[in-house]
Scaffold this motif. Structure first.
Motif, PDB file in Angstrom:
ATOM      1  N   LYS A 292     -14.762 -21.739  48.121  1.00  0.00           N
ATOM      2  CA  LYS A 292     -14.622 -23.152  47.895  1.00  0.00           C
ATOM      3  C   LYS A 292     -16.006 -22.865  46.907  1.00  0.00           C
ATOM      4  CE  LYS A 292     -13.540 -25.179  53.023  1.00  0.00           C
ATOM      5  NZ  LYS A 292     -14.234 -26.041  53.683  1.00  0.00           N
ATOM      6  N   ASP A 293     -15.985 -22.359  46.640  1.00  0.00           N
ATOM      7  CA  ASP A 293     -17.373 -21.576  45.732  1.00  0.00           C
ATOM      8  C   ASP A 293     -16.980 -20.858  44.521  1.00  0.00           C
ATOM      9  OD1 ASP A 293     -20.161 -21.258  44.760  1.00  0.00           O
ATOM     10  OD2 ASP A 293     -20.448 -23.487  45.732  1.00  0.00           O
ATOM     11  N   TRP A 294     -17.166 -21.151  43.444  1.00  0.00           N
ATOM     12  CA  TRP A 294     -17.214 -20.348  42.746  1.00  0.00           C
ATOM     13  C   TRP A 294     -17.507 -19.001  42.580  1.00  0.00           C
ATOM     14  CZ3 TRP A 294     -12.672 -20.149  39.273  1.00  0.00           C
ATOM     15  CH2 TRP A 294     -13.638 -18.955  37.863  1.00  0.00           C
ATOM     16  N   LYS A 295     -18.710 -19.336  43.013  1.00  0.00           N
ATOM     17  CA  LYS A 295     -20.552 -17.919  42.849  1.00  0.00           C
ATOM     18  C   LYS A 295     -19.872 -17.221  44.390  1.00  0.00           C
ATOM     19  CE  LYS A 295     -24.750 -17.636  43.497  1.00  0.00           C
ATOM     20  NZ  LYS A 295     -26.402 -17.599  43.983  1.00  0.00           N
ATOM     21  N   THR A 296     -19.674 -17.820  45.256  1.00  0.00           N
ATOM     22  CA  THR A 296     -18.955 -16.875  46.531  1.00  0.00           C
ATOM     23  C   THR A 296     -17.787 -16.516  46.268  1.00  0.00           C
ATOM     24  OG1 THR A 296     -19.785 -18.380  48.331  1.00  0.00           O
ATOM     25  CG2 THR A 296     -18.219 -16.866  48.934  1.00  0.00           C
ATOM     26  N   LEU A 297     -16.113 -16.696  45.604  1.00  0.00           N
ATOM     27  CA  LEU A 297     -15.386 -16.434  45.111  1.00  0.00           C
ATOM     28  C   LEU A 297     -15.714 -15.363  44.506  1.00  0.00           C
ATOM     29  CD1 LEU A 297     -11.849 -16.599  44.854  1.00  0.00           C
ATOM     30  CD2 LEU A 297     -12.452 -18.321  43.218  1.00  0.00           C
ATOM     31  N   THR A 298     -16.299 -15.151  43.440  1.00  0.00           N
ATOM     32  CA  THR A 298     -16.372 -14.009  42.527  1.00  0.00           C
ATOM     33  C   THR A 298     -17.432 -13.025  42.647  1.00  0.00           C
ATOM     34  OG1 THR A 298     -17.904 -15.405  41.264  1.00  0.00           O
ATOM     35  CG2 THR A 298     -15.494 -15.941  39.855  1.00  0.00           C
ATOM     36  N   SER A 299     -18.062 -13.549  43.512  1.00  0.00           N
ATOM     37  CA  SER A 299     -18.517 -11.885  44.237  1.00  0.00           C
ATOM     38  C   SER A 299     -18.033 -11.189  45.364  1.00  0.00           C
ATOM     39  CB  SER A 299     -20.304 -13.292  45.184  1.00  0.00           C
ATOM     40  OG  SER A 299     -19.999 -13.709  46.457  1.00  0.00           O
ATOM     41  N   LYS A 300     -16.901 -12.241  46.672  1.00  0.00           N
ATOM     42  CA  LYS A 300     -15.887 -11.601  47.174  1.00  0.00           C
ATOM     43  C   LYS A 300     -14.800 -10.913  47.018  1.00  0.00           C
ATOM     44  CE  LYS A 300     -18.167 -13.417  50.980  1.00  0.00           C
ATOM     45  NZ  LYS A 300     -18.255 -14.282  52.168  1.00  0.00           N
ATOM     46  N   GLY A 301     -14.836 -11.235  45.279  1.00  0.00           N
ATOM     47  CA  GLY A 301     -13.076 -11.001  44.609  1.00  0.00           C
ATOM     48  C   GLY A 301     -13.370 -11.500  43.500  1.00  0.00           C
TER      49      GLY A 301
ATOM     50  N   ASN B 138      -5.104  -6.217  41.342  1.00  0.00           N
ATOM     51  CA  ASN B 138      -6.754  -6.532  39.942  1.00  0.00           C
ATOM     52  C   ASN B 138      -7.132  -7.326  40.366  1.00  0.00           C
ATOM     53  OD1 ASN B 138      -5.717  -3.710  39.555  1.00  0.00           O
ATOM     54  ND2 ASN B 138      -4.733  -4.649  37.990  1.00  0.00           N
ATOM     55  N   ALA B 139      -6.405  -8.561  40.761  1.00  0.00           N
ATOM     56  CA  ALA B 139      -7.207  -9.464  41.117  1.00  0.00           C
ATOM     57  C   ALA B 139      -6.770 -10.466  42.718  1.00  0.00           C
ATOM     58  CB  ALA B 139      -6.510 -11.090  40.303  1.00  0.00           C
ATOM     59  N   GLN B 140      -7.437 -11.313  43.805  1.00  0.00           N
ATOM     60  CA  GLN B 140      -7.450 -11.743  44.947  1.00  0.00           C
ATOM     61  C   GLN B 140      -6.877 -13.489  44.932  1.00  0.00           C
ATOM     62  OE1 GLN B 140     -10.175  -9.343  44.661  1.00  0.00           O
ATOM     63  NE2 GLN B 140      -8.156  -8.153  44.329  1.00  0.00           N
ATOM     64  N   ALA B 141      -7.524 -13.754  43.385  1.00  0.00           N
ATOM     65  CA  ALA B 141      -6.138 -15.037  43.387  1.00  0.00           C
ATOM     66  C   ALA B 141      -6.500 -15.246  41.874  1.00  0.00           C
ATOM     67  CB  ALA B 141      -8.756 -15.691  43.555  1.00  0.00           C
ATOM     68  N   ILE B 142      -5.693 -16.878  41.754  1.00  0.00           N
ATOM     69  CA  ILE B 142      -5.152 -16.724  40.189  1.00  0.00           C
ATOM     70  C   ILE B 142      -5.370 -18.093  40.469  1.00  0.00           C
ATOM     71  CG2 ILE B 142      -4.557 -15.306  39.712  1.00  0.00           C
ATOM     72  CD1 ILE B 142      -1.826 -16.739  40.129  1.00  0.00           C
ATOM     73  N   LEU B 143      -5.754 -19.061  39.109  1.00  0.00           N
ATOM     74  CA  LEU B 143      -5.757 -20.901  38.817  1.00  0.00           C
ATOM     75  C   LEU B 143      -4.387 -20.773  38.134  1.00  0.00           C
ATOM     76  CD1 LEU B 143      -9.381 -21.301  37.272  1.00  0.00           C
ATOM     77  CD2 LEU B 143      -8.829 -21.108  39.946  1.00  0.00           C
ATOM     78  N   ASP B 144      -3.678 -21.549  38.946  1.00  0.00           N
ATOM     79  CA  ASP B 144      -2.246 -22.243  38.380  1.00  0.00           C
ATOM     80  C   ASP B 144      -1.992 -22.902  38.603  1.00  0.00           C
ATOM     81  OD1 ASP B 144      -0.070 -21.590  37.063  1.00  0.00           O
ATOM     82  OD2 ASP B 144       0.104 -19.422  37.722  1.00  0.00           O
ATOM     83  N   GLY B 145      -0.482 -23.571  38.414  1.00  0.00           N
ATOM     84  CA  GLY B 145       0.224 -24.671  38.967  1.00  0.00           C
ATOM     85  C   GLY B 145       1.302 -24.562  40.263  1.00  0.00           C
ATOM     86  N   PRO B 146       2.027 -25.742  40.059  1.00  0.00           N
ATOM     87  CA  PRO B 146       3.018 -25.734  41.348  1.00  0.00           C
ATOM     88  C   PRO B 146       4.118 -24.942  40.520  1.00  0.00           C
ATOM     89  CG  PRO B 146       2.091 -27.880  40.624  1.00  0.00           C
ATOM     90  CD  PRO B 146       1.427 -26.818  40.303  1.00  0.00           C
ATOM     91  N   TRP B 147       4.156 -24.833  39.293  1.00  0.00           N
ATOM     92  CA  TRP B 147       5.763 -24.113  38.576  1.00  0.00           C
ATOM     93  C   TRP B 147       5.601 -22.717  39.074  1.00  0.00           C
ATOM     94  CZ3 TRP B 147       1.914 -26.751  35.947  1.00  0.00           C
ATOM     95  CH2 TRP B 147       0.502 -25.866  36.388  1.00  0.00           C
ATOM     96  N   ASN B 148       4.414 -22.926  39.835  1.00  0.00           N
ATOM     97  CA  ASN B 148       4.258 -21.025  39.580  1.00  0.00           C
ATOM     98  C   ASN B 148       4.633 -20.293  41.074  1.00  0.00           C
ATOM     99  OD1 ASN B 148       4.809 -18.674  37.607  1.00  0.00           O
ATOM    100  ND2 ASN B 148       3.517 -19.184  36.316  1.00  0.00           N
ATOM    101  N   ALA B 149       4.531 -21.486  41.992  1.00  0.00           N
ATOM    102  CA  ALA B 149       4.132 -21.461  43.255  1.00  0.00           C
ATOM    103  C   ALA B 149       5.046 -20.256  43.571  1.00  0.00           C
ATOM    104  CB  ALA B 149       4.320 -22.896  44.371  1.00  0.00           C
ATOM    105  N   ALA B 150       6.322 -20.524  43.428  1.00  0.00           N
ATOM    106  CA  ALA B 150       7.518 -19.288  44.556  1.00  0.00           C
ATOM    107  C   ALA B 150       6.582 -17.949  43.899  1.00  0.00           C
ATOM    108  CB  ALA B 150       8.599 -20.113  44.060  1.00  0.00           C
TER     109      ALA B 150
END
Length: 407
Positions: free
Chosen positions: A167-176, A247-259
């Motif tokens: 929910k927060d970029w700061k928490t997101l990027t400190s934990k993953g 190497n990453a636990q999260a990404i910013l992407d769109g519905p076209w890549n959900a599958a």
């Protein structure tokens, strides 16, 4: 502008047995395929991975319109390049083609497409979500039949990150680690919106309405630059691969890549709206671009009525639900949006949330957007990697604002 490619398809076997409603909104009091008595041969351009299921949808259309034949083929260079492909020789381009909404203004001004009929315009305004009709409107006239809404969300590994973490970029990027691409203006420019700047004014059509040449714009550039030293942020042109490697636990992407993301994460798949970020000393919602995908009719077609009927048919309720089932497209027809299949889809839920005002900004359609895309990307990436220094920020923003405002 579409800088992405969508996901691989699922099974299309179920499509052959489906009978699609003739009208674009799926109701019984409107007929958009009880077309002319004149025979017609039409060509439909869609993206490569969409060809199989649109062939089936077109087959159902021709069953109801026995005097019309439809050839479904892949766009020469993808729908992202519709303007360029049609512009090479409109008389040889497809009768109906897929196009992202940010190109509609350019295509209308060039004379490649015409406004839709009064009946089609009325139908779209009444039966589609408001942002969809707005997204295909240029100078108060509707130019395409909308079929999908596209806004990026955050996808993450829920065994590594919690719903609260993202929910927060700061928490997101400190934990993953979140993987994203600072060379892609479609992905990263909307931080400018979060910072308080506007791109072509409130409605996206004001040539002199951009405000990135401001302290708010400088604040956004400072945010980009700060991410270079954020250990929880990974610059990559292939975020999917980094997610797959762990190497990453999260990404910013769109519905076209959900599958594809679901295949990578399996039972650990999760999706949510974008997090909050700190820009200019304020905690604000990280925003995204909102795109509306549609089908337009070539103004040079010799079969305008039949082509319009086809465009309406392939964007009706059942067609939109097929596109959702087969390719993860998020519908824009109210009846499809409110279907159980869409309401139970967490990706659709997140995209629809991101489509709300304050979470995203509709892609402008001014012809000058071509200049914007060309110049915005190097500004963001140059700031991120430090090649553009803080002392240059104002001058760079001033140049961009001037260049994208030229007639």
């Amino acid at each position: 502008m579409k800088f992405w490619k969508k996901m691989a398809l699922g099974s299309t076997a179920v499509l052959a047995a489906m009978s699609l409603a003739a009208c674009s909104n799926g109701s019984s009091n409107s007929s958009s395929s009880s077309s002319s008595n004149k025979s017609a041969n039409l060509t439909l351009w869609v993206d490569t991975e969409q060809v199989p299921y649109y062939k089936q949808i077109a087959k159902e259309f021709t069953k109801k319109n026995k005097n019309i034949k439809v050839r479904v083929v892949q766009s020469p260079n993808g729908s992202a390049n519709a303007k360029t492909d049609v512009g090479k020789d409109p008389s040889k381009a497809a009768d109906v083609f897929e196009v992202p909404n940010d190109q509609l203004g350019q295509m209308a001004e060039a004379g490649y497409i015409n406004p839709l009929s009064p009946s089609a315009t009325k139908d779209i305004k009444a039966n589609y979500i408001s942002v969809a009709s707005k997204g295909v409107t240029w100078k108060n006239k509707i130019y395409a039949f909308p079929y999908a809404q596209q806004a990026q969300t955050i996808y993450y590994n829920k065994s590594k990150l919690s719903a609260n973490d993202v929910k927060d970029w700061k928490t997101l990027t400190s934990k993953g680690v979140v993987a994203t691409d600072f060379t892609n203006a479609y992905v990263m420019w909307p931080v400018m919106f979060s910072a308080g700047t506007k791109l072509y004014g409130d409605n996206g059509e004001d040539l002199k309405g951009s405000t990135m040449n401001s302290q708010n714009g400088v604040n956004a550039l400072k945010w980009y630059a700060a991410q270079k030293n954020n250990k929880g942020v990974m610059q990559t042109s292939n975020a999917l691969n980094q997610l797959k490697k762990g190497n990453a636990q999260a990404i910013l992407d769109g519905p076209w890549n959900a599958a594809n993301i679901k295949k990578i994460l399996g039972k650990n798949f999760a999706v949510a709206k974008y997090p909050k970020i700190d820009v200019g000393g304020k905690k604000v919602q990280m925003e995204a671009f909102l795109g509306i995908e549609g089908f337009a009719v070539n103004s040079h077609t010799k079969n305008a009525k039949a082509a319009s009927d086809l465009a309406a048919y392939i964007t009706n309720k059942k067609a939109q639900l097929i596109a959702h089932k087969e390719a993860g497209q998020i519908p824009v027809l109210k009846a499809a949006v409110n279907s159980s299949a869409v309401k139970s889809d967490p990706v659709a839920e997140a995209v629809i949330e991101m489509a709300k005002p304050g979470n995203s900004v509709l892609q402008p359609m001014l012809p000058q957007m071509a200049t914007f895309w060309n110049e915005a990307a190097p500004l963001i990436s140059g700031t991120y990697d430090g090649k553009i220094k803080p002392a240059q920020y104002k001058a760079k923003l001033a140049k961009l604002q001037k260049d994208i405002s030229k007639k």
